[in-house]
Design a protein around this motif. Structure first.
Motif, PDB file in Angstrom:
ATOM      1  N   ASP A   1      37.388  -7.199 -25.385  1.00  0.00           N
ATOM      2  CA  ASP A   1      36.196  -6.860 -24.636  1.00  0.00           C
ATOM      3  C   ASP A   1      36.877  -6.353 -23.364  1.00  0.00           C
ATOM      4  O   ASP A   1      38.063  -6.770 -22.769  1.00  0.00           O
ATOM      5  CB  ASP A   1      35.368  -8.153 -24.206  1.00  0.00           C
ATOM      6  CG  ASP A   1      33.943  -7.830 -23.776  1.00  0.00           C
ATOM      7  OD1 ASP A   1      32.919  -8.054 -24.525  1.00  0.00           O
ATOM      8  OD2 ASP A   1      33.944  -7.314 -22.514  1.00  0.00           O
ATOM      9  N   ILE A   2      36.122  -5.536 -22.559  1.00  0.00           N
ATOM     10  CA  ILE A   2      36.707  -5.012 -21.352  1.00  0.00           C
ATOM     11  C   ILE A   2      36.502  -6.224 -20.280  1.00  0.00           C
ATOM     12  O   ILE A   2      37.464  -6.090 -19.163  1.00  0.00           O
ATOM     13  CB  ILE A   2      35.963  -3.888 -20.851  1.00  0.00           C
ATOM     14  CG1 ILE A   2      36.709  -2.797 -19.873  1.00  0.00           C
ATOM     15  CG2 ILE A   2      34.588  -4.059 -20.332  1.00  0.00           C
ATOM     16  CD1 ILE A   2      36.192  -1.607 -19.786  1.00  0.00           C
TER      17      ILE A   2
ATOM     18  N   LYS B   1      25.938 -14.929 -31.648  1.00  0.00           N
ATOM     19  CA  LYS B   1      25.815 -14.226 -32.897  1.00  0.00           C
ATOM     20  C   LYS B   1      26.916 -14.465 -33.899  1.00  0.00           C
ATOM     21  O   LYS B   1      26.843 -14.765 -35.087  1.00  0.00           O
ATOM     22  CB  LYS B   1      24.956 -12.912 -32.784  1.00  0.00           C
ATOM     23  CG  LYS B   1      23.583 -13.000 -32.329  1.00  0.00           C
ATOM     24  CD  LYS B   1      23.214 -11.589 -31.948  1.00  0.00           C
ATOM     25  CE  LYS B   1      24.140 -10.816 -30.794  1.00  0.00           C
ATOM     26  NZ  LYS B   1      23.824  -9.584 -30.483  1.00  0.00           N
TER      27      LYS B   1
ATOM     28  N   GLY C   1      33.505  -5.324 -28.145  1.00  0.00           N
ATOM     29  CA  GLY C   1      32.543  -5.736 -27.251  1.00  0.00           C
ATOM     30  C   GLY C   1      31.977  -7.330 -27.555  1.00  0.00           C
ATOM     31  O   GLY C   1      30.661  -7.100 -27.579  1.00  0.00           O
TER      32      GLY C   1
HETATM   33  C1  LIG Z   1      25.622  -5.216 -24.613  1.00  0.00           C
HETATM   34  S1  LIG Z   1      27.029  -6.413 -24.551  1.00  0.00           S
HETATM   35  C2  LIG Z   1      27.086  -7.165 -26.372  1.00  0.00           C
HETATM   36  C3  LIG Z   1      27.676  -8.100 -26.297  1.00  0.00           C
HETATM   37  C4  LIG Z   1      27.618  -8.931 -28.005  1.00  0.00           C
HETATM   38  N1  LIG Z   1      28.486  -7.798 -28.760  1.00  0.00           N
HETATM   39  C5  LIG Z   1      26.181  -9.074 -28.402  1.00  0.00           C
HETATM   40  O1  LIG Z   1      25.848  -8.465 -29.278  1.00  0.00           O
HETATM   41  O2  LIG Z   1      25.761  -9.914 -27.827  1.00  0.00           O
HETATM   42  C6  LIG Z   1      28.375  -5.232 -24.407  1.00  0.00           C
HETATM   43  C7  LIG Z   1      29.755  -6.023 -24.266  1.00  0.00           C
HETATM   44  O3  LIG Z   1      30.780  -5.149 -24.582  1.00  0.00           O
HETATM   45  C8  LIG Z   1      31.532  -5.009 -23.505  1.00  0.00           C
HETATM   46  N2  LIG Z   1      32.241  -3.557 -23.442  1.00  0.00           N
HETATM   47  C9  LIG Z   1      31.505  -2.484 -23.047  1.00  0.00           C
HETATM   48  N3  LIG Z   1      32.047  -1.247 -23.107  1.00  0.00           N
HETATM   49  C10 LIG Z   1      33.102  -1.598 -23.457  1.00  0.00           C
HETATM   50  C11 LIG Z   1      34.447  -0.697 -23.812  1.00  0.00           C
HETATM   51  N4  LIG Z   1      34.406   0.480 -23.545  1.00  0.00           N
HETATM   52  N5  LIG Z   1      35.610  -1.618 -24.279  1.00  0.00           N
HETATM   53  C12 LIG Z   1      35.599  -2.843 -24.457  1.00  0.00           C
HETATM   54  N6  LIG Z   1      34.476  -3.553 -24.095  1.00  0.00           N
HETATM   55  C13 LIG Z   1      33.171  -3.045 -23.554  1.00  0.00           C
HETATM   56  C14 LIG Z   1      31.055  -5.657 -22.299  1.00  0.00           C
HETATM   57  O4  LIG Z   1      31.942  -6.276 -21.427  1.00  0.00           O
HETATM   58  C15 LIG Z   1      30.012  -6.444 -22.892  1.00  0.00           C
HETATM   59  O5  LIG Z   1      30.656  -7.662 -23.086  1.00  0.00           O
END
Ligand SMILES: C[S@@+](CC[C@H](N)C(=O)[O-])C[C@H]1O[C@@H](n2cnc3c(N)ncnc32)[C@H](O)[C@@H]1O
Length: 313
Positions: A102-103, A83, A77
């Motif tokens: 990432d999805i 960061k 994700g």
């Molecule tokens: C809350 S954001 C956090 C992004 C980054 N890690 C940060 O700390 O700023 C969540 C990220 O996870 C991805 N995501 C959420 N659920 C997911 C899943 N089941 N599989 C893959 N990616 C996912 C979303 O597309 C998004 O970009």
């Protein structure tokens, strides 16, 4: 049509109480809204984790790479990667390939451009898909250690039983000596937590409501988005923040591509997200029996957030 999205929308809106998974927040508009949320003063989580990464970089990089001879770096994700880039700047680019997972293909495309501009020396191989779809498809040779980043309090989007299952499954994809750096929001008082999910500019509201617009666009739905209210809550006792979209009237919604009509009562919620806050005792329970062990903890100066390093035994 995204079949998985259609299946989950049908399942979630047919359930009692209704729910939609937060992983579907992230289309092109959702990705941008989340970047806006992270830039809001109320959303302390990003600033706190960024402070940890920028103030304790050397320590973190040492802890991540210690006793690791050959490393493959994964991030679950990854989002916009702000960061992570802070951390990558201090890592030796010759020693690893970085795989953001990432999805959201849009998030990965933006991240790839950013990495190319800011850190061209890093070899990046983005992988689109759900965490486990991607992790299960990976195999690394025995001499390579996986180092996995799971930042931004993403684990907090799961209830404890789901988080426990998730950590068990994640641990199974790891070999002895592989490491996991978790970013976790710490339990604290409601006056700090709640505004993070209810910013004055209304970005969090728009982020939640965009899920209904996405259903309208991609699944041929007719949600009257203006008749749903974003309602965030935080229970200090349990440490769980949650968001819901509440119908302000009795109404029905048709979703063409799944050939279903859903009925809403006035005041009926669709649960969209939880954001679990952690302490080490809660984390201990979540990783119990997984073979993962906590080896380091890094805190920001206000002790709002922690990055916890775990190792597979
Ligand atoms: C809350 S954001 C956090 C992004 C980054 N890690 C940060 O700390 O700023 C969540 C990220 O996870 C991805 N995501 C959420 N659920 C997911 C899943 N089941 N599989 C893959 N990616 C996912 C979303 O597309 C998004 O970009």
């Amino acid at each position: 049509m995204n079949e998985e999205f259609a299946r989950e929308v049908k399942e979630g809106l047919s359930a009692k109480p209704k729910y939609l998974s937060s992983k579907w927040f992230y289309d092109e508009i959702g990705d941008q809204l989340f970047v806006n949320i992270m830039n809001m003063p109320e959303y302390y989580l990003t600033d706190a984790e960024f402070e940890i990464f920028s103030e304790q970089t050397t320590e973190i990089v040492r802890a991540l790479t210690e006793d690791v001879s050959k490393m493959a770096l994964y991030e679950l994700g990854a989002g916009d990667g702000t960061k992570t880039i802070e951390l990558l700047k201090s890592m030796n680019s010759n020693e690893f390939v970085y795989h953001p997972i990432d999805i959201s293909q849009n998030a990965l495309d933006n991240l790839k451009v950013r990495l190319h501009n800011e850190l061209p020396e890093i070899e990046a191989k983005p992988l689109q898909g759900e965490y486990f779809q991607v992790l299960d498809s990976l195999s690394v040779d025995n001499a390579t250690n996986k180092v996995i980043l799971f930042l931004g309090s993403n684990l907090g989007n799961m209830y404890d039983d789901v988080a426990k299952e998730f950590m068990g499954q994640l641990a199974q994809s790891m070999q002895s000596g592989d490491k996991l750096l978790l970013g976790l929001d710490k339990i604290k008082s409601v006056d700090v937590v709640l505004p993070a999910y209810n910013d004055k500019q209304g970005y969090t509201r728009d982020f939640n409501l965009n899920l209904l617009s996405r259903i309208n666009k991609e699944l041929d739905g007719d949600f009257d988005v203006a008749s749903f209210q974003h309602v965030p809550k935080y229970d200090e006792e349990s440490g769980i923040a949650s968001s819901a979209l509440v119908s302000s009237k009795k109404q029905k919604v048709n979703i063409g591509k799944i050939s279903k009509t859903f009925h809403f009562e006035e005041g009926e919620p669709i649960h969209t997200e939880i954001s679990r806050k952690y302490d080490l005792q809660i984390l201990d329970k979540v990783i119990e029996g997984s073979g993962l062990r906590i080896i380091r903890e890094f805190n920001d100066s206000r002790k709002y957030f922690m990055n916890v390093l775990l190792i597979k035994s």
